[in-house]
Design a protein around this motif. Structure first.
Motif, PDB file in Angstrom:
ATOM      1  N   LEU A 110      -4.721  41.306  40.556  1.00 19.61           N
ATOM      2  CA  LEU A 110      -4.223  42.581  40.024  1.00 19.61           C
ATOM      3  C   LEU A 110      -4.023  43.607  41.136  1.00 19.61           C
ATOM      4  O   LEU A 110      -3.580  44.712  40.893  1.00 19.61           O
ATOM      5  CB  LEU A 110      -5.198  43.114  38.971  1.00 19.61           C
ATOM      6  N   LYS A 111      -4.361  43.213  42.357  1.00 18.14           N
ATOM      7  CA  LYS A 111      -4.188  44.130  43.491  1.00 18.14           C
ATOM      8  C   LYS A 111      -2.899  43.790  44.248  1.00 18.14           C
ATOM      9  O   LYS A 111      -2.362  42.707  44.119  1.00 18.14           O
ATOM     10  CB  LYS A 111      -5.383  43.986  44.443  1.00 18.14           C
ATOM     11  N   PHE A 112      -2.463  44.771  45.032  1.00 15.44           N
ATOM     12  CA  PHE A 112      -1.277  44.565  45.858  1.00 15.44           C
ATOM     13  C   PHE A 112      -1.702  44.415  47.312  1.00 15.44           C
ATOM     14  O   PHE A 112      -2.756  44.914  47.699  1.00 15.44           O
ATOM     15  CB  PHE A 112      -0.315  45.749  45.717  1.00 15.44           C
ATOM     16  N   ASN A 113      -0.862  43.751  48.082  1.00 18.02           N
ATOM     17  CA  ASN A 113      -1.148  43.649  49.517  1.00 18.02           C
ATOM     18  C   ASN A 113      -1.202  45.031  50.137  1.00 18.02           C
ATOM     19  O   ASN A 113      -0.545  45.971  49.674  1.00 18.02           O
ATOM     20  CB  ASN A 113      -0.030  42.861  50.229  1.00 18.02           C
ATOM     21  N   ASP A 114      -1.944  45.153  51.236  1.00 15.98           N
ATOM     22  CA  ASP A 114      -1.931  46.394  52.008  1.00 15.98           C
ATOM     23  C   ASP A 114      -0.502  46.665  52.464  1.00 15.98           C
ATOM     24  O   ASP A 114       0.188  45.758  52.910  1.00 15.98           O
ATOM     25  CB  ASP A 114      -2.821  46.254  53.251  1.00 15.98           C
ATOM     26  N   GLY A 115      -0.097  47.904  52.366  1.00 18.08           N
ATOM     27  CA  GLY A 115       1.217  48.261  52.886  1.00 18.08           C
ATOM     28  C   GLY A 115       2.342  48.148  51.868  1.00 18.08           C
ATOM     29  O   GLY A 115       3.455  48.577  52.147  1.00 18.08           O
ATOM     30  N   VAL A 116       2.054  47.579  50.692  1.00 21.13           N
ATOM     31  CA  VAL A 116       3.094  47.540  49.651  1.00 21.13           C
ATOM     32  C   VAL A 116       3.333  48.962  49.173  1.00 21.13           C
ATOM     33  O   VAL A 116       2.384  49.692  48.880  1.00 21.13           O
ATOM     34  CB  VAL A 116       2.658  46.646  48.469  1.00 21.13           C
ATOM     35  N   LEU A 117       4.595  49.365  49.135  1.00 21.56           N
ATOM     36  CA  LEU A 117       4.922  50.714  48.685  1.00 21.56           C
ATOM     37  C   LEU A 117       4.578  50.868  47.208  1.00 21.56           C
ATOM     38  O   LEU A 117       5.040  50.079  46.379  1.00 21.56           O
ATOM     39  CB  LEU A 117       6.416  50.995  48.886  1.00 21.56           C
ATOM     40  N   LEU A 118       3.749  51.856  46.895  1.00 23.37           N
ATOM     41  CA  LEU A 118       3.377  52.102  45.502  1.00 23.37           C
ATOM     42  C   LEU A 118       3.643  53.553  45.167  1.00 23.37           C
ATOM     43  O   LEU A 118       3.432  54.441  45.991  1.00 23.37           O
ATOM     44  CB  LEU A 118       1.890  51.791  45.281  1.00 23.37           C
ATOM     45  N   ASN A 119       4.099  53.784  43.949  1.00 20.80           N
ATOM     46  CA  ASN A 119       4.236  55.151  43.463  1.00 20.80           C
ATOM     47  C   ASN A 119       2.872  55.847  43.622  1.00 20.80           C
ATOM     48  O   ASN A 119       1.838  55.213  43.394  1.00 20.80           O
ATOM     49  CB  ASN A 119       4.650  55.082  41.989  1.00 20.80           C
ATOM     50  N   PRO A 120       2.880  57.135  44.005  1.00 19.81           N
ATOM     51  CA  PRO A 120       1.585  57.804  44.245  1.00 19.81           C
ATOM     52  C   PRO A 120       0.605  57.639  43.079  1.00 19.81           C
ATOM     53  O   PRO A 120      -0.590  57.457  43.294  1.00 19.81           O
ATOM     54  CB  PRO A 120       1.981  59.270  44.419  1.00 19.81           C
ATOM     55  N   ARG A 136       9.201  52.028  36.819  1.00 17.25           N
ATOM     56  CA  ARG A 136       8.673  52.581  35.575  1.00 17.25           C
ATOM     57  C   ARG A 136       8.038  53.953  35.804  1.00 17.25           C
ATOM     58  O   ARG A 136       8.305  54.903  35.082  1.00 17.25           O
ATOM     59  CB  ARG A 136       7.662  51.590  35.032  1.00 17.25           C
ATOM     60  N   TYR A 137       7.207  54.056  36.849  1.00 21.58           N
ATOM     61  CA  TYR A 137       6.543  55.336  37.094  1.00 21.58           C
ATOM     62  C   TYR A 137       7.546  56.391  37.536  1.00 21.58           C
ATOM     63  O   TYR A 137       7.411  57.566  37.202  1.00 21.58           O
ATOM     64  CB  TYR A 137       5.411  55.163  38.113  1.00 21.58           C
TER      65      TYR A 137
END
Lengths: 722, 255
Positions: free
Chosen positions: A149-159, A337-338
């Motif tokens: 359920l986690k993303f790799n370090d450095g993956v761009l995520l909405n704030p 979505r966000y």
């Protein structure tokens, strides 16, 4: 059961909150429609019905994660049945004396007992299963902290995503389901407790009823009213939130699947929306190819964002994410979505556009990490196509001159100039034939049954040309009448298109179409799955007639089956595993011919865990093979070689792969020129030389038929006639 | 600011080169032509200057084999504003003296503030186009330049010398500059833009004056290099190979 005040309150709440939710749904409809047009969907109703059936059977879920999918099925069946349960509960609330316990025998309205008992039993069991499933999911997320359920370090995520909003959303949805289903379940248990006797058709509720035996009459009334409101009032309260929450996937997913891509997997949607074409091929001026801002994406891509439940199944199968790179197909959907929800009202009701660039959705680095292997699209249970977003983003970056990886730019420039990515002149394309003992026909000059579309890698790469020559010799020996386009052949443009260079793809396709038009042949055969994909699926607009396009494994199988090739030297001394190339298998559904060939030749085939549809990309596709730099981390091909070794020679005591010499040579069999390069390299870089060897299928065929050329064995000489 | 880039269409080395029957030049029927790679750098530098300081970029070249249009369309797709070609009843090879004369005749009429060209070209490797353009146009010349900026009628150019020594020059405009490398790698020109240019762009044409003299040089012989020897592969394991290396080095008095 309900008091008058309660009834009025419920109706007012239903009107107000239902209205709010309805407005929300309409808003989503408007937002989705604000995307660009997509190729028109045919037979919408039947497709929606088919999607509904698939969803009811939970088929899309079980493509991966079977255990979690089972718990999901519990919740899904429970929640689906609860639509019916909620209706009967409302009736219980509003019709005095209407109740379903004990087969409805105490009800003010006479009900068919058998049916009611079946209903009660189903509701009882499903309530418990739903609660169980939900608890498992909550434990998995919040206590077990499942890494997936986690993303790799450095993956761009909405704030907001970075701050953990997916977690909050999941918690709200989870608690809602627990309260909604739990309260309804307790409500029924309370009724049983009030009567003081168990109902054999409500086993779990009867068991739970024992908890409440001591309650006073007033206590029962209060508790039943409370649980009713917690079950049904809560759902009203939840409705408007529902529109904004990830839980809306349960409505959008079936629609998204039903309205999914109808063209072949191997055919990308056009770079400019279909409606923008004024006269068939000339795009209107105001529509640029590809996507820069959110609403440059087509409407199915907008719908994707709402279908996504953020399960990250796509991350599991993504070669880039698995390598630890900053690409996450899931993050693409989540971020979209966000981003939409940040400006929901303006977008939905004021008709605004989101001018925020798609670099808020995915970083350029991630855009260029995609191998276009299609694994994310294939595995997605809700029918999302994050890969399509990525290709559209690349298309606009190319046309607007964004900075390109130097290796990709060099390859594209060579492709534009020379028609191949090896920086070689077109005259060199048929140089590999010089090593042959016979002349290969030029189909633009002489007629042949098969046109062999050789492709760049098989024509130019010194590591592959000996294999190309073997293919020619075997075909010659089998008496196949074939020829090539020679210097007129160009790269098929398959990967060029997936890099986003639509104009170059068109140029290459037009050049090839012109050459094909000059040729005299009936069918096309190729060893290259990438060429096969383009020729089979994407050349329609460029050629006058569509030829059948075969992979050489199909042709070889046919030659064995028709007796033109015979296994004289069975290969029982090999233990092999077979790698499905993305563009042959997942894209074009060709799984059986290579396996049948292996069986015919008598090798022992052991499948890797990831095979057929679930095959793992070698990391070369979508232009990745051209990249000027090698990203850090275990490369997909290396991961795959380790998988092959673990399959063929499982570690016996934990200290490495033990291979018994008597077991026979281990082979990694491939049917794609790029795979020859990628995996030969990976065997070296993982230090497994001598343990496992990469072989092209044709090399096995050559051995099994006792050599590719007619001479070696006198009795097979007749096979050499051409 | 009027920037002119003079380019050259040269034989492509993507394919193996064939020598003609007389053994004095390439067999031009058997080679493809491509833009000189240093001229690609010059075009990029011109577009960078235009993007930084404004102006207009014109690209011009001699259409030796009547296939220059694609090169010019590519330059336009990369950001050049105008393109022109020098045409006539031409046949390769055309030496750089002749090309420089024709280019100077055409460029002179364009009243350039800055003329950029590749520092040399793979066809004759004499690096003469730039200096000769400067001479014919009576302008200053700086060659082997790796960066350039323009302000107030002067250009600041960077040159790189051997040993990593950098120099900065100021040159009054108009001037001719021979570009070794642009400040950034040449950008990619998307094919659809090139095709758009092919449809819409007008290429200006200048007639080649056939009465200009040639370079005065004549190629007496052209041949492919003959391999003088072969590498000796040292066989054996690491120890044995190391021993052999030491042996060889000692044998030659290097140790």
């Amino acid at each position: 059961m309900l008091t008058s005040i309660e009834r009025v309150l419920f109706i007012l709440m239903a009107l107000a909150l239902g209205g709010l939710a309805g407005a929300g749904f309409y808003g989503i409809y408007r937002i989705v429609r604000s995307g660009r047009s997509a190729p028109p969907r045919q037979n919408v109703l039947s497709n929606l019905i088919r999607a509904a059936i698939d969803v009811l059977l939970q088929k899309p879920m079980f493509r991966s994660r079977p255990v979690l999918s089972t718990f999901h099925a519990f919740i899904f069946f429970g929640f689906s049945f609860y639509f019916l349960v909620n209706v009967t509960d409302v009736l219980e609330g509003f019709i005095p004396g209407f109740e379903l316990v004990y087969g409805g025998q105490n009800s003010s309205i006479s009900l068919p007992a058998g049916l009611v008992n079946l209903f009660n039993l189903t509701a009882d069991i499903l309530s418990v299963l739903t609660l169980l499933g939900m608890i498992v999911f909550l434990v998995r997320r919040f206590l077990a902290h499942d890494r997936r359920l986690k993303f790799n370090d450095g993956v761009l995520l909405n704030p907001k995503v970075a701050k953990g909003w997916i977690g909050y959303d999941s918690l709200i949805v989870g608690v809602f389901i627990l309260l909604h289903v739990g309260s309804r379940f307790l409500g029924q248990a309370l009724r049983l407790a009030e009567y003081g006797q168990s109902d054999p058709f409500m086993p779990f509720a009867s068991l739970t009823a024992n908890l409440f035996t001591g309650l006073s009459e007033g206590g029962f009334t209060a508790a039943i009213h409370t649980t009713w409101w917690l079950a049904l009032g809560l759902i009203l309260l939840f409705l408007p939130y529902f529109v904004r929450s990830k839980h809306i996937h349960l409505m959008i997913a079936p629609i998204n699947i039903g309205l999914g891509k109808q063209t072949p997997r191997g055919e990308l949607d056009p770079a400019t929306p279909p409606a923008a074409h004024t006269n068939g091929d000339e795009p209107a001026d105001d529509e640029d190819p590809g996507a820069r801002v959110l609403q440059d994406l087509s409407w199915p891509r907008m719908l994707d964002a709402y279908a996504c439940i953020m399960c990250n199944r796509c991350n599991d199968v993504c070669p880039a994410h698995s390598q630890g790179l900053v690409l996450s197909p899931a993050a693409v959907e989540v971020n979209k979505r966000y981003l939409i929800n940040e400006d929901f009202t303006a977008l939905a009701f004021k008709g605004d556009r989101i001018d925020k660039p798609l670099t808020d959705v995915i970083s350029p680095e991630a855009v260029w990490a995609c191998t276009t292997c299609y694994a994310c699209v294939r595995v997605c249970p809700v029918g999302n196509e994050p890969m399509a977003d990525i290709v559209d983003i690349r298309r606009r970056m190319i046309i607007e001159g964004d900075e390109l990886d130097s290796g990709i730019q060099t390859a594209l420039e060579s492709l534009a100039k020379n028609g191949n990515w090896f920086g070689k002149g077109s005259r060199g394309r048929s140089r590999w034939t010089k090593g042959l003992e016979f002349k290969v026909k030029d189909v633009t000059k002489e007629e042949a049954e098969y046109l062999w579309f050789v492709g760049d890698t098989a024509s130019f790469d010194a590591r592959v040309t000996p294999i190309t020559q073997t293919v020619a010799r075997v075909l010659k020996r089998a008496g196949v009448d074939f020829g090539i386009l020679g210097r007129l052949e160009r790269n098929s443009g398959n990967d060029v298109r997936r890099v986003g260079e639509e104009g170059l793809f068109e140029q290459l396709a037009e050049d090839n179409a012109a050459a094909l038009g000059k040729g005299q042949f009936q069918k096309i055969v190729t060893t290259d799955p990438h060429s096969l994909n383009a020729l089979r699926n994407e050349y329609g607009p460029f050629v006058e007639s569509q030829w059948p396009v075969l992979h050489y494994t199909n042709l070889l199988l046919d030659l064995f089956q028709s007796g033109k090739l015979n296994v004289t030297h069975p290969l029982s001394h090999y233990r092999v595993t077979y790698h499905d190339p993305c563009y042959l298998g997942r894209y074009n559904g060709e799984f059986s011919a290579p396996r049948q060939l292996l069986e015919l030749m008598g090798v022992e085939l052991t499948e890797m865990p990831r095979n057929c549809e679930n095959s793992y990309c070698c990391g070369a596709g979508g232009g990745q093979i051209w990249l000027g730099s090698t990203p850090a981390g275990e490369r997909p091909a290396e991961n795959r070689i380790r998988e092959a070794l673990a399959t063929l020679a499982p570690p016996s005591n934990g200290d490495g792969n033990v291979i018994e010499p008597d077991d026979g040579q281990l082979l990694f069999v491939v049917t794609c020129p790029k795979d020859v390069i990628m995996y030969t390299d990976a065997v070296k870089t993982t230090g497994n030389e001598g343990k496992i060897e990469v072989r092209d299928m044709i090399q096995l065929v050559e051995e099994a038929i006792g050599g590719a050329m007619p001479e070696p064995e006198p009795e097979t000489q007749s096979g050499g006639e051409a | 600011m009027n920037i002119v880039v003079a380019i050259k269409h040269v034989p492509s080395t993507a394919d193996e080169l064939e020598i003609n029957d007389e053994g004095v030049n390439l067999d031009f029927d058997e080679v493809d032509f491509t833009i000189n790679e240093f001229d690609e750098q010059a075009i990029e530098q011109a577009v960078l200057v235009k993007e930084a300081s404004g102006g207009e970029v014109t690209v011009i070249g001699v259409d030796v084999i009547e296939e220059l249009d694609g090169v010019l369309h590519t330059a336009l797709a990369k950001g050049a504003d105008k393109a022109a070609k020098i045409v006539g009843d031409l046949e390769p090879p055309i030496d750089s003296h002749t090309q420089a004369r024709w280019l100077a005749d055409a460029i002179g009429g364009l009243t350039p503030d800055l003329v950029l060209t590749g520092v040399q070209a793979v066809d004759d490797l004499d690096g003469q186009i730039g200096p000769m353009l400067a001479a014919y146009l009576d302008l200053p010349y700086v060659g082997v330049v790796t960066g350039l900026s323009v302000s107030d009628g002067t250009a600041t150019v960077h040159k790189e010398y051997a040993g990593g020594v950098m120099a900065e020059f100021e040159v009054n405009l108009p001037a001719v500059v021979g570009v070794q490398a642009a400040e950034k790698p040449p950008r990619y020109a998307p094919i659809s833009k090139i095709r758009q240019m092919a449809k819409s762009a007008d290429l200006e044409e200048y007639e080649a004056d056939e009465n200009v003299g040639d370079s005065g040089c004549e190629i007496r012989k052209m041949a492919k290099p003959v391999s003088a020897g072969h590498a000796e592969m040292l066989e054996g394991d690491a120890e044995e190979v190391a021993e052999k290396i030491i042996e060889i080095l000692e044998e030659r008095g290097l140790l």
